[in-house]
Design a protein around this motif. Sequence first.
Motif, PDB file in Angstrom:
ATOM      1  N   GLY A  11       0.808  -1.215   0.000  1.00 46.31           N
ATOM      2  CA  GLY A  11       0.000   0.000   0.000  1.00 46.31           C
ATOM      3  C   GLY A  11       0.841   1.265   0.000  1.00 46.31           C
ATOM      4  O   GLY A  11       0.613   2.193  -0.782  1.00 46.31           O
ATOM      5  N   ILE A  12       1.822   1.327   0.889  1.00 44.15           N
ATOM      6  CA  ILE A  12       2.689   2.513   0.953  1.00 44.15           C
ATOM      7  C   ILE A  12       3.705   2.467  -0.189  1.00 44.15           C
ATOM      8  O   ILE A  12       3.926   3.462  -0.884  1.00 44.15           O
ATOM      9  CB  ILE A  12       3.384   2.597   2.334  1.00 44.15           C
ATOM     10  N   GLY A  13       4.302   1.284  -0.423  1.00 48.10           N
ATOM     11  CA  GLY A  13       5.321   1.150  -1.464  1.00 48.10           C
ATOM     12  C   GLY A  13       4.793   1.497  -2.849  1.00 48.10           C
ATOM     13  O   GLY A  13       5.493   2.148  -3.644  1.00 48.10           O
ATOM     14  N   GLY A  29      11.327  -3.915  -5.826  1.00 47.24           N
ATOM     15  CA  GLY A  29      11.289  -5.341  -5.509  1.00 47.24           C
ATOM     16  C   GLY A  29      10.226  -5.721  -4.508  1.00 47.24           C
ATOM     17  O   GLY A  29       9.739  -4.891  -3.729  1.00 47.24           O
ATOM     18  N   SER A  30       9.834  -6.985  -4.592  1.00 47.62           N
ATOM     19  CA  SER A  30       9.012  -7.660  -3.579  1.00 47.62           C
ATOM     20  C   SER A  30       9.133  -9.145  -3.926  1.00 47.62           C
ATOM     21  O   SER A  30       9.907  -9.494  -4.819  1.00 47.62           O
ATOM     22  CB  SER A  30       7.556  -7.186  -3.619  1.00 47.62           C
ATOM     23  N   ARG A  31       8.370 -10.011  -3.262  1.00 44.46           N
ATOM     24  CA  ARG A  31       8.544 -11.445  -3.533  1.00 44.46           C
ATOM     25  C   ARG A  31       7.805 -11.919  -4.782  1.00 44.46           C
ATOM     26  O   ARG A  31       8.086 -12.989  -5.297  1.00 44.46           O
ATOM     27  CB  ARG A  31       8.051 -12.276  -2.331  1.00 44.46           C
ATOM     28  N   GLU A  34       4.714 -11.270 -10.521  1.00 39.46           N
ATOM     29  CA  GLU A  34       3.493 -10.867 -11.239  1.00 39.46           C
ATOM     30  C   GLU A  34       2.999  -9.505 -10.725  1.00 39.46           C
ATOM     31  O   GLU A  34       2.632  -8.628 -11.514  1.00 39.46           O
ATOM     32  CB  GLU A  34       2.423 -11.924 -10.998  1.00 39.46           C
ATOM     33  N   ASN A  35       3.004  -9.350  -9.403  1.00 35.62           N
ATOM     34  CA  ASN A  35       2.570  -8.068  -8.825  1.00 35.62           C
ATOM     35  C   ASN A  35       3.500  -6.928  -9.240  1.00 35.62           C
ATOM     36  O   ASN A  35       3.063  -5.809  -9.479  1.00 35.62           O
ATOM     37  CB  ASN A  35       2.515  -8.153  -7.295  1.00 35.62           C
ATOM     38  N   LEU A  36       4.797  -7.248  -9.343  1.00 33.02           N
ATOM     39  CA  LEU A  36       5.759  -6.220  -9.768  1.00 33.02           C
ATOM     40  C   LEU A  36       5.476  -5.801 -11.208  1.00 33.02           C
ATOM     41  O   LEU A  36       5.476  -4.612 -11.542  1.00 33.02           O
ATOM     42  CB  LEU A  36       7.190  -6.744  -9.641  1.00 33.02           C
ATOM     43  N   CYS A  82      10.190  -0.562   2.203  1.00 35.82           N
ATOM     44  CA  CYS A  82       8.763  -0.525   2.588  1.00 35.82           C
ATOM     45  C   CYS A  82       8.231  -1.924   2.866  1.00 35.82           C
ATOM     46  O   CYS A  82       7.011  -2.096   2.975  1.00 35.82           O
ATOM     47  CB  CYS A  82       7.908   0.071   1.475  1.00 35.82           C
ATOM     48  N   SER A  83       9.098  -2.933   2.906  1.00 35.15           N
ATOM     49  CA  SER A  83       8.581  -4.272   3.218  1.00 35.15           C
ATOM     50  C   SER A  83       8.283  -4.344   4.705  1.00 35.15           C
ATOM     51  O   SER A  83       8.808  -3.553   5.500  1.00 35.15           O
ATOM     52  CB  SER A  83       9.595  -5.344   2.820  1.00 35.15           C
ATOM     53  N   GLY A  84       7.446  -5.274   5.074  1.00 32.96           N
ATOM     54  CA  GLY A  84       7.134  -5.415   6.492  1.00 32.96           C
ATOM     55  C   GLY A  84       6.033  -6.440   6.679  1.00 32.96           C
ATOM     56  O   GLY A  84       5.435  -6.925   5.713  1.00 32.96           O
ATOM     57  N   SER A  85       5.807  -6.792   7.925  1.00 31.94           N
ATOM     58  CA  SER A  85       4.720  -7.712   8.253  1.00 31.94           C
ATOM     59  C   SER A  85       4.190  -7.339   9.629  1.00 31.94           C
ATOM     60  O   SER A  85       4.852  -6.612  10.373  1.00 31.94           O
ATOM     61  CB  SER A  85       5.229  -9.155   8.261  1.00 31.94           C
ATOM     62  N   LEU A  86       3.002  -7.820   9.927  1.00 32.01           N
ATOM     63  CA  LEU A  86       2.333  -7.426  11.182  1.00 32.01           C
ATOM     64  C   LEU A  86       1.848  -8.659  11.932  1.00 32.01           C
ATOM     65  O   LEU A  86       1.367  -9.615  11.316  1.00 32.01           O
ATOM     66  CB  LEU A  86       1.127  -6.525  10.830  1.00 32.01           C
ATOM     67  N   PHE A 130      13.928   3.764   6.184  1.00 30.44           N
ATOM     68  CA  PHE A 130      13.292   2.549   6.684  1.00 30.44           C
ATOM     69  C   PHE A 130      11.917   2.891   7.255  1.00 30.44           C
ATOM     70  O   PHE A 130      11.603   4.069   7.475  1.00 30.44           O
ATOM     71  CB  PHE A 130      14.156   1.913   7.785  1.00 30.44           C
ATOM     72  N   PHE A 131      11.114   1.856   7.532  1.00 27.05           N
ATOM     73  CA  PHE A 131       9.803   2.085   8.141  1.00 27.05           C
ATOM     74  C   PHE A 131       9.746   1.508   9.547  1.00 27.05           C
ATOM     75  O   PHE A 131       9.936   0.324   9.754  1.00 27.05           O
ATOM     76  CB  PHE A 131       8.677   1.533   7.247  1.00 27.05           C
ATOM     77  N   SER A 132       9.533   2.393  10.495  1.00 30.61           N
ATOM     78  CA  SER A 132       9.301   2.020  11.884  1.00 30.61           C
ATOM     79  C   SER A 132       7.785   2.006  12.079  1.00 30.61           C
ATOM     80  O   SER A 132       7.029   1.712  11.144  1.00 30.61           O
ATOM     81  CB  SER A 132      10.002   3.039  12.791  1.00 30.61           C
ATOM     82  N   ALA A 149      10.012  -5.000  17.313  1.00 28.40           N
ATOM     83  CA  ALA A 149      10.752  -5.010  16.033  1.00 28.40           C
ATOM     84  C   ALA A 149      10.924  -3.588  15.500  1.00 28.40           C
ATOM     85  O   ALA A 149      12.020  -3.195  15.078  1.00 28.40           O
ATOM     86  CB  ALA A 149      10.015  -5.875  15.011  1.00 28.40           C
ATOM     87  N   LYS A 150       9.862  -2.807  15.524  1.00 30.20           N
ATOM     88  CA  LYS A 150       9.965  -1.452  14.974  1.00 30.20           C
ATOM     89  C   LYS A 150      10.809  -0.550  15.887  1.00 30.20           C
ATOM     90  O   LYS A 150      11.494   0.365  15.424  1.00 30.20           O
ATOM     91  CB  LYS A 150       8.574  -0.853  14.746  1.00 30.20           C
ATOM     92  N   GLY A 151      10.773  -0.830  17.197  1.00 27.41           N
ATOM     93  CA  GLY A 151      11.679  -0.116  18.111  1.00 27.41           C
ATOM     94  C   GLY A 151      13.125  -0.417  17.738  1.00 27.41           C
ATOM     95  O   GLY A 151      13.989   0.470  17.762  1.00 27.41           O
ATOM     96  N   PRO A 176       4.672   5.211  10.683  1.00 26.70           N
ATOM     97  CA  PRO A 176       3.248   5.448  10.413  1.00 26.70           C
ATOM     98  C   PRO A 176       2.360   5.085  11.597  1.00 26.70           C
ATOM     99  O   PRO A 176       2.716   4.258  12.445  1.00 26.70           O
ATOM    100  CB  PRO A 176       2.930   4.496   9.241  1.00 26.70           C
ATOM    101  N   GLY A 177       1.166   5.724  11.625  1.00 24.96           N
ATOM    102  CA  GLY A 177       0.076   5.218  12.458  1.00 24.96           C
ATOM    103  C   GLY A 177      -0.631   4.127  11.663  1.00 24.96           C
ATOM    104  O   GLY A 177      -0.013   3.472  10.825  1.00 24.96           O
ATOM    105  N   LEU A 178      -1.914   3.927  11.897  1.00 26.60           N
ATOM    106  CA  LEU A 178      -2.632   2.890  11.143  1.00 26.60           C
ATOM    107  C   LEU A 178      -2.931   3.398   9.730  1.00 26.60           C
ATOM    108  O   LEU A 178      -3.567   4.437   9.557  1.00 26.60           O
ATOM    109  CB  LEU A 178      -3.945   2.524  11.852  1.00 26.60           C
TER     110      LEU A 178
END
Length: 242
Positions: A11-13, A29-31, A34-36, A82-86, A130-132, A149-151, A176-178
């Motif tokens: 979304g952000i990337g 890049g991403s994994r 097709e999306n790229l 901008c990669s990340g996971s939650l 980077f994204f915290s 992790a973000k800390g 970012p916030g939500l």
Amino acid sequence: MNILLIGATGGIGSALTKSLSKNHNLFIGSRNNENLSTLKNSISTVNKLDSHIVDVCKFESINTFLDEGYNSLGSINCIINCSGSLLLKPAHLTSEEEIESIFRTNVFSCFQLLKGGFKFLKDSGGSFIFFSSAASKIGLKNHEAIASAKGAVSSLVLSAASTYANYNIRINAIAPGLVDTNMTKRITSNKPSLEFSKKLHVLNRIGNGDNFIPIVNSLIDERSDWITGQTLFVDGGLSNLK
Ligand SMILES: NC(=O)c1ccc[n+]([C@@H]2O[C@H](COP(=O)([O-])OP(=O)(O)OC[C@H]3O[C@@H](n4cnc5c(N)ncnc54)[C@H](OP(=O)(O)O)[C@@H]3O)[C@@H](O)[C@H]2O)c1
């Protein structure tokens, strides 16, 4: 400017890719190839827009991505992750695999981009973004894994910005916030939890990918060459306002 951007299909990337491609050469890049390709095909630009798959959980994959990016662009001025996971769970329910995966995707990725990217930036200078997360600053329930992790990302930024300052390499994070992206679909698709989340932000709304375009453009601007070691909160007030 020649920019490497990882997590470009998120979304952000993707918002950043669409905006930055107007004025800069990009290697994204991403994994998922097709999306790229879908993202690249949706963009019309006179600048270079190339891509390669990368799994940020694997150091070798990051190194290959950096090499491919350098070969494609000829030089690298900026690396944006901008990669990340939650993961939203209390600590006592979080497995070893889950915490390892969160740290690999969110922290180790930044560490290896610094480690592997240094050689491409050391002669000419440049910057890392980077994204915290706002969750690194305010205590939110069930955020133990992602908050720690973000800390770690924000702490990494501090030390690395000091280490590499002599090379004129600037290192900053955006927190970012939500934000309304695939990552937060579970929260945003549920009306009560969306309403609850909005109220945690003093502006009473959640963010979107475009909210990050001005800050990134500002951070890569040559006139920002005195900003380093910062975590900049773009969070609707989540981290510090009631
Ligand atoms: N959305 C929020 O509310 C929020 C809040 C605080 C912080 N953030 C941070 O902001 C950044 C961007 O988030 P977002 O909301 O845009 O997320 P998103 O929409 O889920 O996008 C994540 C991106 O990262 C890629 N990715 C995930 N795992 C990867 C891996 N192992 N290797 C390579 N690429 C990988 C995804 O593509 P593939 O899956 O195809 O690889 C996708 O392009 C993240 O660091 C996130 O932690 C977001």
